[in-house]
Design a protein around this motif. Structure first.
Motif, mmCIF file in Angstrom:
data_model
loop_
_atom_site.group_PDB
_atom_site.id
_atom_site.type_symbol
_atom_site.label_atom_id
_atom_site.label_comp_id
_atom_site.label_asym_id
_atom_site.label_seq_id
_atom_site.Cartn_x
_atom_site.Cartn_y
_atom_site.Cartn_z
ATOM 1 N N LEU A 91 0.736 -1.128 0.116
ATOM 2 C CA LEU A 91 0.112 -0.017 0.075
ATOM 3 C C LEU A 91 0.754 1.276 0.004
ATOM 4 O O LEU A 91 2.090 1.494 0.651
ATOM 5 N N PRO A 92 0.393 2.168 -0.511
ATOM 6 C CA PRO A 92 1.229 3.541 -0.694
ATOM 7 C C PRO A 92 1.225 4.270 0.559
ATOM 8 O O PRO A 92 0.215 4.112 1.424
ATOM 9 N N THR A 93 2.111 5.062 0.979
ATOM 10 C CA THR A 93 2.076 6.079 2.068
ATOM 11 C C THR A 93 1.182 7.073 1.548
ATOM 12 O O THR A 93 1.089 7.394 0.254
ATOM 13 N N LEU A 94 0.879 8.185 2.653
ATOM 14 C CA LEU A 94 0.189 9.392 2.202
ATOM 15 C C LEU A 94 1.454 10.271 1.411
ATOM 16 O O LEU A 94 0.867 11.245 0.405
ATOM 17 N N ALA A 95 2.525 10.191 1.904
ATOM 18 C CA ALA A 95 3.653 10.978 0.941
ATOM 19 C C ALA A 95 3.519 10.604 -0.358
ATOM 20 O O ALA A 95 3.744 11.530 -1.226
ATOM 21 N N VAL A 126 -6.231 7.201 -8.219
ATOM 22 C CA VAL A 126 -6.850 6.214 -7.995
ATOM 23 C C VAL A 126 -8.059 6.426 -6.974
ATOM 24 O O VAL A 126 -9.234 5.983 -7.154
ATOM 25 N N ARG A 127 -7.805 7.341 -5.832
ATOM 26 C CA ARG A 127 -8.941 7.482 -5.124
ATOM 27 C C ARG A 127 -9.993 8.360 -5.697
ATOM 28 O O ARG A 127 -11.232 8.301 -5.399
ATOM 29 N N VAL A 128 -9.627 9.528 -6.483
ATOM 30 C CA VAL A 128 -10.502 10.367 -6.876
ATOM 31 C C VAL A 128 -11.556 9.447 -7.961
ATOM 32 O O VAL A 128 -12.520 9.576 -7.870
ATOM 33 N N ARG A 129 -11.001 8.770 -8.536
ATOM 34 C CA ARG A 129 -11.738 7.783 -9.461
ATOM 35 C C ARG A 129 -12.610 6.782 -8.724
ATOM 36 O O ARG A 129 -13.863 6.695 -9.038
ATOM 37 N N ARG A 130 -12.030 6.192 -7.524
ATOM 38 C CA ARG A 130 -12.737 5.435 -6.874
ATOM 39 C C ARG A 130 -14.207 6.187 -6.321
ATOM 40 O O ARG A 130 -15.202 5.653 -6.051
ATOM 41 N N ASP A 165 2.922 7.823 -16.489
ATOM 42 C CA ASP A 165 2.292 6.526 -17.023
ATOM 43 C C ASP A 165 0.973 6.789 -17.095
ATOM 44 O O ASP A 165 0.596 6.462 -15.857
ATOM 45 N N VAL A 166 0.125 7.312 -18.076
ATOM 46 C CA VAL A 166 -1.212 7.259 -17.823
ATOM 47 C C VAL A 166 -1.897 5.962 -17.688
ATOM 48 O O VAL A 166 -3.084 5.954 -17.330
ATOM 49 N N HIS A 167 -1.428 4.737 -17.944
ATOM 50 C CA HIS A 167 -2.079 3.494 -17.735
ATOM 51 C C HIS A 167 -1.777 2.892 -16.199
ATOM 52 O O HIS A 167 -2.431 2.124 -16.022
ATOM 53 N N GLN A 168 -0.973 3.747 -15.575
ATOM 54 C CA GLN A 168 -0.737 3.342 -14.114
ATOM 55 C C GLN A 168 -0.919 4.454 -13.163
ATOM 56 O O GLN A 168 -0.004 5.341 -12.958
ATOM 57 N N ALA A 169 -2.070 4.809 -12.941
ATOM 58 C CA ALA A 169 -2.510 6.113 -11.958
ATOM 59 C C ALA A 169 -1.955 6.042 -10.989
ATOM 60 O O ALA A 169 -1.677 5.125 -10.211
ATOM 61 N N ASP A 170 -1.450 7.030 -10.281
ATOM 62 C CA ASP A 170 -1.139 7.566 -8.989
ATOM 63 C C ASP A 170 -2.041 7.323 -7.829
ATOM 64 O O ASP A 170 -3.349 7.156 -8.376
ATOM 65 N N PRO A 171 -1.711 7.117 -6.605
ATOM 66 C CA PRO A 171 -2.587 6.673 -5.607
ATOM 67 C C PRO A 171 -3.948 7.789 -5.645
ATOM 68 O O PRO A 171 -4.926 7.566 -5.094
ATOM 69 N N TRP A 201 -1.994 3.966 3.341
ATOM 70 C CA TRP A 201 -3.372 4.179 3.028
ATOM 71 C C TRP A 201 -3.884 3.202 1.764
ATOM 72 O O TRP A 201 -2.994 3.180 0.887
ATOM 73 N N ASP A 202 -5.157 2.899 1.956
ATOM 74 C CA ASP A 202 -5.555 2.257 0.825
ATOM 75 C C ASP A 202 -6.655 2.819 -0.061
ATOM 76 O O ASP A 202 -7.731 3.260 0.263
ATOM 77 N N PRO A 203 -6.130 3.646 -1.154
ATOM 78 C CA PRO A 203 -6.808 4.372 -1.966
ATOM 79 C C PRO A 203 -8.219 3.901 -2.582
ATOM 80 O O PRO A 203 -8.807 4.354 -3.106
ATOM 81 N N GLU A 204 -8.186 2.407 -2.895
ATOM 82 C CA GLU A 204 -9.221 1.707 -3.469
ATOM 83 C C GLU A 204 -10.095 1.285 -2.333
ATOM 84 O O GLU A 204 -11.231 0.753 -2.577
ATOM 85 N N GLY A 205 -10.089 1.791 -1.117
ATOM 86 C CA GLY A 205 -11.028 1.251 0.079
ATOM 87 C C GLY A 205 -12.358 2.050 0.181
ATOM 88 O O GLY A 205 -12.400 3.081 -0.615
#
Length: 248
Positions: free
Chosen positions: A35-39, A57-61, A48-54, A110-114
């Motif tokens: 999981l990514p850190t908040l930093a 990912v959260r905004v899309r979720r 890379d537009v095909h690999q979104a940053d955390p 933090w889990d941006p997809e939670g």
């Protein structure tokens, strides 16, 4: 002297859970190291537009959960959700224990997809003083400034809107503490939140009223399908003619 707070703060922060889901913080538990850190979430968007940053990912979720196609609306709601989590943890600890955990962005996972409320992990609890200046350093400067900058770089979100989100989330955290904590803790939260709302980064974003708090901006939730205005919104009812909410 800060070390005297180690026992009081509780290395697993279990007392916070009684205040509600927004106050819970997984502390001293093994987090998924993938999981990514908040930093990392506050960092620049990747090439890379095909690999979104955390953060993307959260905004899309959030956009998918709200069924909105407006990225700035989802960005605002995502911002307010994370602000509420961070304020709740810091203000809750300050109110209950008169100390706060060091929430350095590179130590909080933090889990941006939670689902909401955002799930946060802190591997080690390092206590800091529970005064308003420290809470501001931990939450406002440590998190909400870089989070707001990252969102503004990716989406058309007005700075005044984000200040309003931060102030609204702080007032809501103090209100929940007043509902669930003992009178002395509630009084401490009210005092701290009042000092924090006067901070230069929040001053003018809203103010106390006879019934609680009213902000001077709109979080745009009324633009969500089926949404309306929040209890502390600057609007009495959802706007009809203006395609965009005011920024202040």
């Amino acid at each position: 002297m800060v070390l005297l707070h180690v026992v009081d703060l509780d290395p697993r922060l279990t007392a916070l859970r009684a205040l509600g889901g927004f106050f819970a913080l997984r502390a001293g538990e093994d987090a998924d190291r993938h999981l990514p850190t908040l930093a990392q979430a506050y960092g620049p968007a990747g090439p890379d537009v095909h690999q979104a940053d955390p953060l993307t990912v959260r905004v899309r979720r959030v956009a998918a959960a709200l069924r909105t196609r407006e990225a700035r609306v989802a960005a605002s709601v995502a911002h307010q959700g994370l602000a509420a989590r961070l304020w709740s943890v810091a203000l809750g600890c300050a109110a209950l224990h008169d100390s706060v955990p060091d929430l350095a962005p590179d130590t909080v996972r933090w889990d941006p997809e939670g689902s909401a409320p955002d799930d946060l992990w802190l591997a080690e609890v390092r206590p800091l003083p529970g005064d308003a200046a420290t809470v501001a350093a931990v939450v406002l400067h440590g998190h909400l400034e870089p989070l707001s900058a990252a969102l503004r770089a990716r989406h058309r979100v007005a700075p005044a809107l984000l200040r309003g989100n931060a102030a609204s989330a702080l007032a809501a955290s103090a209100r929940e503490i007043a509902r669930h904590a003992r009178p002395e803790a509630a009084a401490r939260a009210a005092r701290l939140s009042g000092e924090l709302l006067a901070h230069p980064l929040l001053a003018g974003a809203g103010g106390r009223t006879a019934t609680g708090f009213r902000r001077r901006s709109c979080c745009l939730y009324y633009r969500v399908p089926g949404g309306g205005v929040c209890g502390d919104c600057c609007f009495v009812r959802p706007p009809r003619s203006s395609p965009r909410a005011p920024s202040a």
